[in-house]
Design an enzyme around this catalytic site. Structure first.
Site, PDB file in Angstrom:
ATOM      1  N   CYS A  62      -2.969  -6.173  14.497  1.00 30.98           N
ATOM      2  CA  CYS A  62      -4.266  -5.635  14.888  1.00 30.98           C
ATOM      3  C   CYS A  62      -4.053  -4.631  16.019  1.00 30.98           C
ATOM      4  O   CYS A  62      -3.369  -4.934  17.004  1.00 30.98           O
ATOM      5  CB  CYS A  62      -5.173  -6.771  15.353  1.00 30.98           C
ATOM      6  N   CYS A  76      -9.574 -11.254  17.356  1.00 32.22           N
ATOM      7  CA  CYS A  76     -10.472 -10.484  18.233  1.00 32.22           C
ATOM      8  C   CYS A  76     -11.698  -9.920  17.526  1.00 32.22           C
ATOM      9  O   CYS A  76     -12.542  -9.315  18.165  1.00 32.22           O
ATOM     10  CB  CYS A  76      -9.711  -9.361  18.929  1.00 32.22           C
ATOM     11  N   CYS A 120      -7.758  -4.001   1.441  1.00 33.70           N
ATOM     12  CA  CYS A 120      -7.817  -2.557   1.646  1.00 33.70           C
ATOM     13  C   CYS A 120      -8.106  -2.334   3.132  1.00 33.70           C
ATOM     14  O   CYS A 120      -9.205  -2.614   3.606  1.00 33.70           O
ATOM     15  CB  CYS A 120      -8.929  -1.999   0.764  1.00 33.70           C
TER      16      CYS A 120
END
Length: 139
Positions: free
Chosen positions: A48, A100, A120
């Site tokens: 992330c 998060c 995706c």
């Protein structure tokens, strides 16, 4: 399921680009075939952008032809969170970072035979960390 907005910024306090902010914080989508990590073929893990939690391994990435990085499964069942998304007069499943809550993209039931799922993901929501040299590339 809810459609709350994410409110997290990169953990290293670097500034996000306008596109990274739009994608991760405003549930946006980068233009197809424009993402920095779309054609990345190196071995490593995709994290992330906002909190650096691991999301996908490179061996789960494949070329779906859709214009965004595609994966057939996350690193664990806790890595991503799933929310119903009925925006743009469509019914889809949004995926967010399980740690998060940053917006990542969507998951579709048209993936490869291994899992049947296509995650995706916007490049702008990811950081890639190379297994060999440890280099980090933000999408």
């Amino acid at each position: 399921m809810t459609n709350d907005s994410a409110s997290h910024t990169p953990s290293d306090n670097t500034e996000m680009t306008e596109m990274q902010r739009y994608v991760t914080q405003q549930r946006g989508t980068e233009p197809a075939f424009s993402g920095k990590l779309l054609h990345n073929k190196r071995t490593g893990a995709y994290h992330c952008l906002c909190c650096q939690a691991p999301l996908f391994y490179s061996d789960s990435k494949y070329d779906s032809g859709c214009g965004w990085p595609s994966f057939d499964q996350p690193v664990s069942s806790e890595a991503v969170r799933y929310l119903e998304d009925e925006s743009h007069n469509m019914r889809r499943i949004e995926i967010r970072c399980g740690q998060c809550d940053a917006h990542l993209g969507h998951v579709f039931p048209d993936g490869p035979k291994t899992t049947g799922e296509r995650y995706c993901v916007n490049s702008a929501s990811l950081s890639f960390i190379d297994d060999v040299d440890g280099e980090r590339v933000d999408g």
